[in-house]
Design an enzyme around this catalytic site. Sequence first.
Site, PDB file in Angstrom:
ATOM      1  CG  ASP A 118      -2.029  -1.003   1.144  1.00  7.63           C
ATOM      2  OD1 ASP A 118      -2.321  -1.464   0.029  1.00  7.63           O
ATOM      3  OD2 ASP A 118      -2.595  -1.343   2.199  1.00  7.63           O
ATOM      4  CE  LYS A 119       0.514   8.284  -2.537  1.00 11.64           C
ATOM      5  NZ  LYS A 119      -0.360   9.197  -3.323  1.00 11.64           N
TER       6      LYS A 119
END
Length: 270
Positions: A105-106
């Site tokens: 995930d970012k």
Amino acid sequence: MEENLKRLNKFIGETGYCSRREADKLIEEGRVTINGVVPEMGTKVSPQDEVRIDGKLIVEKHEKLVYLAFNKPVGIECTTNLEVRNNIVDYINYPKRIFPIGRLDKASEGLIFMTNDGDIVNKILRARNNHEKEYTVTVNRPITDRFIERMGNGVPILDTVTRKCKVEQISKYTFKIILTQGLNRQIRRMTEYLGYDVTALKRIRIINISLDVPVGRYRDLTDAEIKELNHLIEPSSKTEEASLPKAEAPKRRTEFIKREDPRFKKRGDY
């Protein structure tokens, strides 16, 4: 000859252009041609065939494959789409075309593999192989024994229940978790279901490779690590044996004998 033929998605993956999964998408979208003809899924190619993607000739590579262990910073997107701001490819700026294996995930940081070997991607991402990924997670309020127990026994998210997993408390707000599946935003969804919010998430291990480089840096996997990794991601022989139909036990025959047969015994003869 038949032995020289190779499935189109495998051929594309081995060139380092993209993973097999991404190659399937390109084929479905009609962006791939073989000798000027748009092929069907599952088509095989020979070394003499001319394969193009968006009109660009794709050729087999015979150079050494790249395998990197990268410590992704928070804010970097795990995508090969160069139009996306802060994409992982531009951030690393590696001299050869490479792509991530899986994603992170970012808002998360930590270990992710980068490679130009499209063949290894599917092996690692196969959930049924139970490959371990280890994370440290910090949450917004004190962790309880009940929280650790429920995280480890499975949490209902995304119309399923997560697999049982190893969970260990490290400090008042931080725990370690080892997953063998990769549902979308799995850890964040699990903690949210139990009333917690993740404030920091770091992946510290994938299978046999542990995170050992600073944030934003990468290193090449060693030959020994690659050899062990390839061994671990091969399907288990025990699993294959377990999937084979078991030999049925011979059925017992029931034989009826007539009263006049000498083997016939009347009640009380025993």
